[in-house]
Design a protein around this motif. Structure first.
Motif, PDB file in Angstrom:
ATOM      1  N   THR A  51       0.835  -1.194   0.000  1.00 13.99           N
ATOM      2  CA  THR A  51       0.000   0.000   0.000  1.00 13.99           C
ATOM      3  C   THR A  51       0.873   1.249   0.000  1.00 13.99           C
ATOM      4  OG1 THR A  51      -1.665  -1.197   1.234  1.00 13.99           O
ATOM      5  CG2 THR A  51      -1.850   1.190   1.238  1.00 13.99           C
ATOM      6  N   THR A 103       2.332   1.891  -3.290  1.00  9.12           N
ATOM      7  CA  THR A 103       1.322   2.476  -4.173  1.00  9.12           C
ATOM      8  C   THR A 103       1.182   3.971  -3.900  1.00  9.12           C
ATOM      9  OG1 THR A 103       0.125   0.400  -4.155  1.00  9.12           O
ATOM     10  CG2 THR A 103      -1.102   2.319  -4.891  1.00  9.12           C
ATOM     11  N   ARG A 115       4.066   5.893  -5.319  1.00  6.25           N
ATOM     12  CA  ARG A 115       3.938   6.003  -6.782  1.00  6.25           C
ATOM     13  C   ARG A 115       2.882   7.054  -7.141  1.00  6.25           C
ATOM     14  NH1 ARG A 115       2.182   0.810  -8.668  1.00  6.25           N
ATOM     15  NH2 ARG A 115       0.068   1.609  -8.864  1.00  6.25           N
ATOM     16  N   MET A 116       1.741   7.015  -6.421  1.00 10.19           N
ATOM     17  CA  MET A 116       0.667   7.981  -6.704  1.00 10.19           C
ATOM     18  C   MET A 116       1.159   9.408  -6.471  1.00 10.19           C
ATOM     19  SD  MET A 116      -2.571   5.936  -5.000  1.00 10.19           S
ATOM     20  CE  MET A 116      -3.610   7.359  -4.724  1.00 10.19           C
ATOM     21  N   GLN A 136       3.387  10.502  -9.253  1.00  8.26           N
ATOM     22  CA  GLN A 136       2.609  10.742 -10.480  1.00  8.26           C
ATOM     23  C   GLN A 136       1.917  12.102 -10.413  1.00  8.26           C
ATOM     24  OE1 GLN A 136       0.142   7.080 -10.568  1.00  8.26           O
ATOM     25  NE2 GLN A 136      -0.028   7.520 -12.746  1.00  8.26           N
ATOM     26  N   TRP A 183      -7.351  12.165  -1.056  1.00  5.17           N
ATOM     27  CA  TRP A 183      -6.929  10.977  -0.303  1.00  5.17           C
ATOM     28  C   TRP A 183      -7.660  10.933   1.035  1.00  5.17           C
ATOM     29  CZ3 TRP A 183      -1.006   9.638  -0.711  1.00  5.17           C
ATOM     30  CH2 TRP A 183      -0.632   9.595  -2.067  1.00  5.17           C
ATOM     31  N   ASP A 184      -7.979   9.730   1.456  1.00  2.37           N
ATOM     32  CA  ASP A 184      -8.662   9.630   2.747  1.00  2.37           C
ATOM     33  C   ASP A 184      -7.628   9.829   3.862  1.00  2.37           C
ATOM     34  OD1 ASP A 184      -7.481   7.019   3.258  1.00  2.37           O
ATOM     35  OD2 ASP A 184      -9.233   6.621   4.508  1.00  2.37           O
ATOM     36  N   PRO A 185      -8.090  10.113   5.095  1.00  2.00           N
ATOM     37  CA  PRO A 185      -7.159  10.481   6.164  1.00  2.00           C
ATOM     38  C   PRO A 185      -6.075   9.428   6.424  1.00  2.00           C
ATOM     39  CG  PRO A 185      -9.416  10.934   6.820  1.00  2.00           C
ATOM     40  CD  PRO A 185      -9.496  10.221   5.513  1.00  2.00           C
ATOM     41  N   ARG A 186      -6.437   8.147   6.320  1.00  2.00           N
ATOM     42  CA  ARG A 186      -5.437   7.109   6.616  1.00  2.00           C
ATOM     43  C   ARG A 186      -4.314   7.137   5.576  1.00  2.00           C
ATOM     44  NH1 ARG A 186      -5.150   1.818   4.658  1.00  2.00           N
ATOM     45  NH2 ARG A 186      -3.679   0.528   5.837  1.00  2.00           N
ATOM     46  N   MET A 187      -4.685   7.313   4.302  1.00  2.00           N
ATOM     47  CA  MET A 187      -3.651   7.360   3.262  1.00  2.00           C
ATOM     48  C   MET A 187      -2.746   8.576   3.487  1.00  2.00           C
ATOM     49  SD  MET A 187      -6.251   6.430   0.156  1.00  2.00           S
ATOM     50  CE  MET A 187      -5.250   6.942  -1.229  1.00  2.00           C
ATOM     51  N   ARG A 188      -3.345   9.691   3.861  1.00  2.00           N
ATOM     52  CA  ARG A 188      -2.537  10.907   4.076  1.00  2.00           C
ATOM     53  C   ARG A 188      -1.593  10.692   5.256  1.00  2.00           C
ATOM     54  NH1 ARG A 188      -7.689  13.941   3.693  1.00  2.00           N
ATOM     55  NH2 ARG A 188      -7.261  14.744   5.784  1.00  2.00           N
ATOM     56  N   MET A 223      -0.426   7.857   6.299  1.00  2.00           N
ATOM     57  CA  MET A 223       0.642   6.921   5.927  1.00  2.00           C
ATOM     58  C   MET A 223       1.765   7.638   5.172  1.00  2.00           C
ATOM     59  SD  MET A 223      -1.372   3.466   4.741  1.00  2.00           S
ATOM     60  CE  MET A 223       0.051   2.397   4.491  1.00  2.00           C
TER      61      MET A 223
END
Ligand code: SF4
Ligand code: SF4
Ligand code: SF4
Ligand code: FES
Lengths: 948, 71
Positions: free
Chosen positions: B4, B7, B10-11, B14, B37-42, B44
């Motif tokens: 994850t 990913t 990479r995102m 990009q 991006w949702d809070p968890r992705m941010r 991370m």
């Protein structure tokens, strides 16, 4: 509603603004200039007898039944070919006319079998009606036996051809030529020996060019071309107008019924998207609704390795709500999410996103538009201010040059393709940008002026190079840009595109498009008065999908092609309600009407209406949900009407994500591939069994009407509502019209939409509001929705997916006419005769290098996985490129596609995968294991007990 | 690095590459992540550091981290 055939005015309506008054049978009538006498009479209620005329076709004047007398003119002219003139005095019924007509009719009947009582078209035959209308009572000539025993052609799965009943009116030929544009039919022989033939004399319909659109069947006045269902069931007794549930063209149909049984679907002449035409899917492929594999009872299981257990609806709702509650309590509310469907109605989609936001308490809602047109939303919102196409379909009638990029309209959007082809036959120019030689490049009476066969993944480079030519050669529409766009942004952009690194010559090694051809195409596009761009998933499904959409918008603005008829940026939507699903707030960052979830004012509006607080943070997109599932933090998913396991990229990753969840709820018609990983199955209803609306690619909202009782007992919106109620939400909708009222109340672009208005108008194109009470066929007429049009610099960034020695070929994917998406519906109809399996197209040079021939099995492998399928060797694809469709689960083309996606939206890069192919003699281990898993997973307990 | 996280890296790269012509590419990249991006992705990506990130992406992630701690 009792059965009434659609009215037929005999000849097409004239679009002239000038009016002409004349007298017909003593009454004055005023019609547009160019109207035929036949149509003028019909408009005042006088049906002049006719056989060879019908209002979907230009008049032909061959049957001589429609004769009239006109004061001051000699003879008896045919009313279908005689245009009205001011002051004309017409008589439609005189003793002389009656005699002539009877004579004509007598000749027709003398050569026609007289088995009316047992004929499939009895009661629905124009020959029969006209014999009555002219008062024919006896036939003096002997029946010519030769014509009556010709063999029937039953080869098409949906309609029969019985030549002995043919009256050689040529309506079928003209329908195939003028309406469909396939030119499959010809008339062989002369006079009484005339015979309709599909292709060569030896061909039957199946063996011909025929694409089974049904236009000829609809045009035929006799039982010569007739639907098999009418022969089998009998003629219909009532009809209901509804909207096709297949593609984004949004054809409307009359569902012609006997009781609760559909007899046939007849394209609606008043349908503003299809204007009386259809394709094989909408017209004929609706048998899946009664397919034996449909699941009609809810089912649950504790573990995906167990067989399913059928339960009553009540138990299913209570169990589902309890599971969702349990997961929310143990893992937190962000462990839940939902996926709305672009196949379901606006009202159903709206409810699913509402359930997620209001019931699950987060914004983890996404839609399958993620994997198709999410870049359209992003790109057009950024440049123009609205996430939608700019035109209606009628606009194509005024195009001078059409640019098609990354779309295959004859297969994906067939009815619109027919309208486009009509315009091209009238002389409009055509540019096709596509790695494959799609049918539009060369088809009957049409040849593209330029085909730019680019290397997959280089759309942005090609469009920027076109912009380079336009700007550097002084072809930009400066007046338009100064008035409508931000001039500083334009200059910044113009400087960028003018740079020598964006010249077609510099980019040729990257794009593989010959620079001279690209320059010529750019000049052609910029110098015609009206240029329109039509695009599809070949634009969006790339790592620079959103950039390509913005590059298209730039091209339209720099040439001044926005804001009037004949121009514009036109995304061709895949599924029937992609536009609607996006409009209805299916994206995790947006509330209905494309308003960001962080926008406090909008949130307040919804909070007040729904009576609870909303999460202000964006939620997870589908691929992010799957990542989070694999990470162990996302545990429950409600999927309405989608099959993400088959349709989403990198199947292994999707299955790993689904397998990691504790509660997968699939709400669908069939046990689809995703259901292999589901714990709860809620049976869905078909479009024939529910009320609601779909919104097509033109932003046209159209009614979907229930024509039969749902076999599963509940419409889909009722299922979502009952689930919400089981979770403690106080929802009380009695009818989908109440859901639309709520949408209208909360969404400014839908403010003027209601079921009553849709019933009155037939359809409405959003925005429908105070400023545009009757809707908006063309957008950005006096200015862009965002104020000034925004030029965005779109630099070409190559994809990370690279070819190399291990994977030297590029795979691109698409679809074909007879099948639809993952094929769940079309595979369960006779349409399989046209496409029983997915094939891999390989260029002859690549095939020869590998010793592969048409029909061979090959292994197709990428960095993600491998599958096997059969090959067809063709130069439709360029060397180095291979192509396949994804309609069949056995092929699982998405085992091979990768996780790479669009930078702005995560729309998967389906159109570019580096692959290798090699000879193979059977399915891969993955295919075999998967087959086993599917079979095990589809067991239903009751069936097992019965079998034991 | 987890799949994850790889990913997300990479995102972010990009996004930065495609926004490099914006007036302020770092701010544009940070804003894009904030909006989509949702809070968890941010969270991370903020906790990840700069490994594997392009200069613009790394600066954008730092900006996100700074604005987070300022709140
Ligand atoms: S079904 Fe359509 S394509 Fe086939 S012959 Fe008739 S009009 Fe032509
Ligand atoms: S098949 Fe039907 S439409 Fe065609 S020429 Fe014969 S009667 Fe006319
Ligand atoms: S599939 Fe598309 S083109 Fe075909 S009938 Fe339905 S809406 Fe029309
Ligand atoms: S209907 Fe006019 S000539 Fe046939």
């Amino acid at each position: 509603m009792t059965f009434q055939p659609q009215s037929d005015f005999g000849t097409p309506a004239s679009t002239s603004e000038a009016q002409v008054s004349l007298t017909i049978d003593g009454r004055t009538v005023t019609v547009p200039e160019g109207t035929s006498v036949m149509r003028a009479a019909a408009e005042q209620g006088t049906a002049i007898p006719k056989l060879c005329a019908t209002d979907s076709l230009e008049s032909f004047g061959s049957c001589r039944l429609c004769l009239v007398e006109i004061d001051g003119r000699r003879g008896t002219p045919a009313s279908c070919t005689t245009p009205v003139e001011p002051g004309m005095v017409v008589h439609t019924q005189t003793p002389r006319l009656a005699k002539l007509r009877k004579g004509v009719m007598e000749l027709y009947i003398s050569d026609h079998p007289l088995d009316c009582l047992t004929c499939g078209a009895n009661g629905d035959c124009e020959l029969q009606d006209q014999a009555g209308a002219v008062g024919l009572r006896d036939v003096r000539y002997a029946v010519e036996a030769d014509h009556l025993n010709q063999p029937k052609d039953h080869s098409n799965p949906y309609f029969d051809f019985d030549p002995s009943k043919c009256i050689a009116c040529s309506r079928c030929i003209r329908a195939c030529d003028e309406v469909q544009g396939t030119l499959a039919l010809t008339m062989e022989g002369r006079g009484w020996d005339s015979k309709i033939s599909a292709g060569l004399g030896s061909d039957d319909f199946m063996g011909s060019e025929c694409v089974s659109c049904g236009a000829c069947v609809q045009a035929c006045p006799t039982a010569t071309l007739i639907e098999k269902k009418v022969v089998e069931i009998g003629t219909p007794e009532r009809s209901v107008v509804t909207t096709c549930a297949y593609c984004g063209v949004g054809c409307t149909f009359r569902a012609e019924m006997r009781g609760e049984q559909v007899v046939r679907m007849v394209p609606n002449k008043d349908g503003k998207a299809n204007r009386g035409h259809s394709c094989v899917k909408g017209r004929f492929a609706w048998g899946y609704a009664q397919h034996q594999e449909r699941i009609l009872k809810p089912m649950i299981r504790g573990d995906i390795n167990e067989p399913w257990r059928e339960v009553e609806w009540e138990e299913a709702f209570a169990y589902t709500a309890a599971e969702l509650k349990r997961i929310s309590e143990s893992y937190g509310k962000h462990a839940l999410g939902g996926i709305t469907s672009s196949r379901c109605t606006n009202e159903e989609t709206y409810l699913v996103q509402k359930l997620v936001r209001a019931g699950f308490g987060n914004n983890n809602v996404d839609t399958c538009a993620r994997v198709c047109h999410s870049p359209t939303g992003y790109g057009l919102k950024t440049t123009f201010g609205t996430s939608a196409g700019t035109q209606d379909f009628d606009s194509v009638e005024e195009c001078d040059v059409i640019l098609i990029i990354g779309a295959n309209p004859t297969d994906g959007h067939p009815v619109f393709a027919s309208r486009m082809k009509k315009r091209l036959r009238e002389g409009a120019k055509l540019i096709v940008v596509d790695p494959r030689r799609i049918d539009m490049v060369r088809t009957a009476h049409i040849e593209a002026d330029h085909h730019l066969p680019l290397r997959p993944g280089t759309n942005v480079a090609v469009l920027t190079a076109m912009a380079h030519v336009i700007v550097t050669e002084g072809l930009a529409d400066e007046a338009f840009i100064r008035e409508r766009c931000d001039w500083d942004e334009y200059q910044h952009w113009a400087e960028f595109v003018s740079d020598a690194r964006n010249a077609p010559e510099t980019l040729e090694p990257v794009t593989m498009v010959p620079a001279g051809e690209l320059r010529a195409a750019a000049r052609l596009f910029a110098t015609q008065p009206n240029g329109a761009i039509y695009y599809g998933l070949g634009v969006t499904e790339h790592s620079q999908g959103s950039s390509t959409v913005m590059a298209i918008a730039n091209l339209a603005m720099v040439t001044g092609n926005i804001g009037r008829r004949g121009v514009g940026v036109n995304p061709l939507r895949g599924q029937n309600n992609v536009q609607g699903a996006c409009d209805m707030g299916s994206f995790p960052h947006e509330l209905p009407g494309y308003r960001h979830i962080s926008d406090g004012e909008t949130r307040k509006l919804f909070e007040a209406d729904w009576g609870l607080a909303l999460d202000p943070e964006p939620g997870l997109r589908i691929p992010n949900m799957l990542d989070a599932a694999v990470d162990g933090v996302f545990k429950a998913l409600y999927v309405q009407g989608e099959d993400i396991l088959q349709s989403d990229p990198n199947t292994k990753h999707v299955s790993a994500g689904l397998a990691a969840m504790e509660c997968v709820i699939v709400h669908d018609l069939f046990l689809n591939e995703t259901a292999n990983y589901a714990h709860i199955f809620l049976p869905g209803s078909t479009f024939l069994e529910k009320n609601g609306t779909f919104t097509n690619a033109e932003r046209r909202i159209q009614p979907v009407r229930k024509v039969m009782t749902p076999m599963n007992g509940l419409e889909d919106w009722e299922v979502t509502q009952k689930l919400a109620q089981a979770m403690g939400l106080d929802w009380r909708y009695d009818h989908p019209s109440e859901i639309m009222d709520e949408i209208a109340r909360l969404t400014p672009s839908f403010a003027g939409v209601s079921f009553d208005r849709l019933d009155e108008e037939g359809s409405l194109q959003w925005p429908v509001n105070e400023a545009n009470p009757d809707g908006s066929p063309i957008m950005h007429v006096d200015g862009f929705v965002r104020g000034k049009g925004k030029f965005v610099v779109t630099d070409y960034v190559p994809t990370d997916e690279k070819t190399g020695p291990r994977f030297p070929l590029l795979l691109t994917t698409g679809r074909i006419l007879s099948q639809y998406n993952v094929g769940a519906q079309t595979r369960r109809t006779e349409n399989v005769v046209w496409h029983p399996e997915d094939l891999l197209e390989v260029h002859p040079a690549d095939a020869e290098d590998r010793g592969i021939k048409t029909g061979d099995w090959v292994k197709l492998s990428s960095r993600s996985g491998e599958t096997t399928l059969r090959v067809t060797v063709t130069d439709r694809v360029a060397p180095g490129v291979v192509y396949t469709t994804f309609h069949h689960p056995a092929t699982q083309a998405n085992v091979v596609t990768t996780d790479f996606s669009d930078w702005a939206t995560n729309c998967p890069e389906y159109k570019v995968t580096a692959v290798q192919i090699s000879a193979s003699n059977g399915p891969t281990d993955w295919q075999e294991d998967y087959q086993e898993l599917s079979e095990a997973s589809r067991r239903i307990a009751a069936t097992i007990e019965a079998a034991e | 690095m987890s799949d994850t996280l790889a990913t997300l890296v990479r995102m972010a790269n990009q996004i930065a590459a495609n926004l490099q012509h914006e007036a302020d590419p770092v701010a544009a990249t940070a804003e894009h992540i904030e909006l989509f991006w949702d809070p968890r992705m941010r969270k991370m990506i903020r906790h990840h550091g700069t490994e594997g990130l392009s200069d613009t992406a790394a600066a954008a992630v730092q900006q996100l981290a700074a604005s987070q701690s300022a709140q």
